[in-house]
Design a protein around this motif. Sequence first.
Motif, PDB file in Angstrom:
ATOM      1  N   UNK A 227       0.862  -1.175   0.000  1.00  0.00           N
ATOM      2  CA  UNK A 227       0.000   0.000   0.000  1.00  0.00           C
ATOM      3  C   UNK A 227       0.902   1.229   0.000  1.00  0.00           C
ATOM      4  N   UNK A 228       0.768   2.084  -1.000  1.00  0.00           N
ATOM      5  CA  UNK A 228       1.675   3.218  -1.152  1.00  0.00           C
ATOM      6  C   UNK A 228       0.901   4.533  -1.193  1.00  0.00           C
ATOM      7  N   UNK A 229       1.511   5.566  -0.627  1.00  0.00           N
ATOM      8  CA  UNK A 229       0.922   6.902  -0.620  1.00  0.00           C
ATOM      9  C   UNK A 229       2.002   7.937  -0.907  1.00  0.00           C
ATOM     10  N   UNK A 230       1.637   8.969  -1.675  1.00  0.00           N
ATOM     11  CA  UNK A 230       2.513  10.116  -1.901  1.00  0.00           C
ATOM     12  C   UNK A 230       1.969  11.310  -1.127  1.00  0.00           C
ATOM     13  N   UNK A 231       2.845  11.996  -0.406  1.00  0.00           N
ATOM     14  CA  UNK A 231       2.449  13.187   0.355  1.00  0.00           C
ATOM     15  C   UNK A 231       3.498  14.273   0.162  1.00  0.00           C
ATOM     16  N   UNK A 232       3.032  15.524   0.264  1.00  0.00           N
ATOM     17  CA  UNK A 232       3.963  16.649   0.141  1.00  0.00           C
ATOM     18  C   UNK A 232       4.841  16.761   1.391  1.00  0.00           C
ATOM     19  N   UNK A 233       4.226  16.543   2.549  1.00  0.00           N
ATOM     20  CA  UNK A 233       4.942  16.553   3.814  1.00  0.00           C
ATOM     21  C   UNK A 233       4.671  15.236   4.531  1.00  0.00           C
ATOM     22  N   UNK A 234       5.537  14.890   5.459  1.00  0.00           N
ATOM     23  CA  UNK A 234       5.412  13.623   6.169  1.00  0.00           C
ATOM     24  C   UNK A 234       5.212  13.912   7.650  1.00  0.00           C
ATOM     25  N   UNK A 235       3.958  14.196   8.005  1.00  0.00           N
ATOM     26  CA  UNK A 235       3.659  14.575   9.385  1.00  0.00           C
ATOM     27  C   UNK A 235       3.186  13.403  10.231  1.00  0.00           C
ATOM     28  N   UNK A 236       2.209  12.640   9.682  1.00  0.00           N
ATOM     29  CA  UNK A 236       1.620  11.571  10.473  1.00  0.00           C
ATOM     30  C   UNK A 236       1.324  10.356   9.603  1.00  0.00           C
ATOM     31  N   UNK A 237       1.489   9.169  10.204  1.00  0.00           N
ATOM     32  CA  UNK A 237       1.134   7.909   9.545  1.00  0.00           C
ATOM     33  C   UNK A 237       0.083   7.224  10.405  1.00  0.00           C
ATOM     34  N   UNK A 238      -1.077   6.977   9.820  1.00  0.00           N
ATOM     35  CA  UNK A 238      -2.143   6.252  10.502  1.00  0.00           C
ATOM     36  C   UNK A 238      -2.149   4.819   9.975  1.00  0.00           C
ATOM     37  N   UNK A 239      -1.900   3.863  10.835  1.00  0.00           N
ATOM     38  CA  UNK A 239      -1.880   2.456  10.451  1.00  0.00           C
ATOM     39  C   UNK A 239      -2.976   1.714  11.205  1.00  0.00           C
ATOM     40  N   UNK A 240      -3.981   1.234  10.459  1.00  0.00           N
ATOM     41  CA  UNK A 240      -5.081   0.472  11.036  1.00  0.00           C
ATOM     42  C   UNK A 240      -4.928  -0.981  10.619  1.00  0.00           C
ATOM     43  N   UNK A 241      -4.912  -1.900  11.577  1.00  0.00           N
ATOM     44  CA  UNK A 241      -4.640  -3.285  11.251  1.00  0.00           C
ATOM     45  C   UNK A 241      -5.323  -4.210  12.262  1.00  0.00           C
ATOM     46  N   UNK A 242      -5.360  -5.496  11.940  1.00  0.00           N
ATOM     47  CA  UNK A 242      -5.870  -6.523  12.849  1.00  0.00           C
ATOM     48  C   UNK A 242      -4.702  -7.362  13.355  1.00  0.00           C
ATOM     49  N   UNK A 243      -4.750  -7.757  14.615  1.00  0.00           N
ATOM     50  CA  UNK A 243      -3.643  -8.518  15.185  1.00  0.00           C
ATOM     51  C   UNK A 243      -3.592  -9.913  14.566  1.00  0.00           C
ATOM     52  N   UNK A 244      -2.399 -10.492  14.545  1.00  0.00           N
ATOM     53  CA  UNK A 244      -2.191 -11.867  14.102  1.00  0.00           C
ATOM     54  C   UNK A 244      -1.842 -12.740  15.296  1.00  0.00           C
ATOM     55  N   UNK A 245      -0.842 -12.311  16.071  1.00  0.00           N
ATOM     56  CA  UNK A 245      -0.469 -13.008  17.288  1.00  0.00           C
ATOM     57  C   UNK A 245      -0.725 -12.100  18.490  1.00  0.00           C
ATOM     58  N   UNK A 246      -0.420 -12.599  19.656  1.00  0.00           N
ATOM     59  CA  UNK A 246      -0.610 -11.780  20.849  1.00  0.00           C
ATOM     60  C   UNK A 246       0.358 -10.609  20.875  1.00  0.00           C
ATOM     61  N   UNK A 247       1.470 -10.753  20.136  1.00  0.00           N
ATOM     62  CA  UNK A 247       2.406  -9.647  19.941  1.00  0.00           C
ATOM     63  C   UNK A 247       2.775  -9.571  18.468  1.00  0.00           C
ATOM     64  N   UNK A 248       2.489  -8.460  17.825  1.00  0.00           N
ATOM     65  CA  UNK A 248       2.881  -8.229  16.432  1.00  0.00           C
ATOM     66  C   UNK A 248       4.094  -7.303  16.396  1.00  0.00           C
ATOM     67  N   UNK A 249       4.706  -7.190  15.226  1.00  0.00           N
ATOM     68  CA  UNK A 249       5.856  -6.301  15.089  1.00  0.00           C
ATOM     69  C   UNK A 249       5.637  -5.325  13.946  1.00  0.00           C
ATOM     70  N   UNK A 250       6.158  -4.120  14.120  1.00  0.00           N
ATOM     71  CA  UNK A 250       6.109  -3.064  13.116  1.00  0.00           C
ATOM     72  C   UNK A 250       7.531  -2.550  12.927  1.00  0.00           C
ATOM     73  N   UNK A 251       7.986  -2.491  11.675  1.00  0.00           N
ATOM     74  CA  UNK A 251       9.339  -2.018  11.371  1.00  0.00           C
ATOM     75  C   UNK A 251       9.252  -0.730  10.567  1.00  0.00           C
TER      76      UNK A 251
END
Length: 351
Positions: A227-251
Amino acid sequence: MRSEEQSRNMGFSLIEVIISIAILAIISIPLLSYFTESMKYNSRMAEKQQATMLSQEILEQLNAENPLVQKLPSGAYSIPYLTDRMYTEKSNSIDASGIGTVQFLGLADDIGGKYDVVVTVETDGAADTESAFYGIDPAKDTLVLEQGQLQEALAYFTAVNRAFCSANAGEVRLTADEIQNNLSRDIVIELQTDGSGYRVSVKYAYTCTGLKGSAGEAVTYDCAGADERNVDELNRIYLLYNRVQQTDSVSINRGTGVMAAPDLYLICQNPGAPPYGVRIAGRTYLGDIHTNVEAGHVWDDMGYLITDVKSLAGTAAPVRIAKLQADIYKKGEAEVSGFEPYITVNSMKGE
């Protein structure tokens, strides 16, 4: 009798010429067919590339409209941006609360283009009624919503497991629940710049342990589409997701030249109990972290607790999500049943 020199100077006989022409014709037919098909293929690829660029352009224009779905004086909801550009509203199920689906058709001759375009916009309620967040500026903020990546990964692992068990007698096939219970996932956010703006891409990488396959006991799968987005400025990233395990990872991976440190709004839509947790790699590339994950359950990639996360609960009115889809057809085919679009591209925006 002819001398040897006379025989050499006589050239080819008529029969030899006819045989040579016949052989050349036999060889040429598949070659001509190959070149013809190659030209057709190149033409189709060029058409698809143009259609892809058009769909991306349309979605970027829709993302820039804020709000996109508007309440008209009549009380109904629609998209003036499209009607002003000679698109025709074909169906509209948006109710009095502003939730539903509206579809528009833009015929090539009407919209002044080469292709027919079908635009579908589905509005939803708040992304998370318990975890609200601030309004989104499409020129500065990025909104990414998980869309079927888990199901895609499960289908892949199921096929790998089925193939392995079929080729190895006595191996017991894992159930869908067993496969899902063995999954882990890394949501990879990549930040890039071209000097005039930023590009944010989000990819999903899954690993299934205990699944025997060509790669051994642990099988990995990277979802094909980012999923890709182009923005003029990089102020905020909203990430909405569903869990897979009891602990997920974001890089978080920051490319060369990216100096911005955007705030991350990390919203798990089904955290559940016991307390759900998340690990964040690349914390130094971020500004503030806002999340609905319970305090004390956000760690860095070394396992140390991140203590400065900000709770989302009750901070503001929730944002409505609009899911966008653009289907690009050959001119004259959008209204004819049985024809497939050149390309279908999905996106979403918050408003």
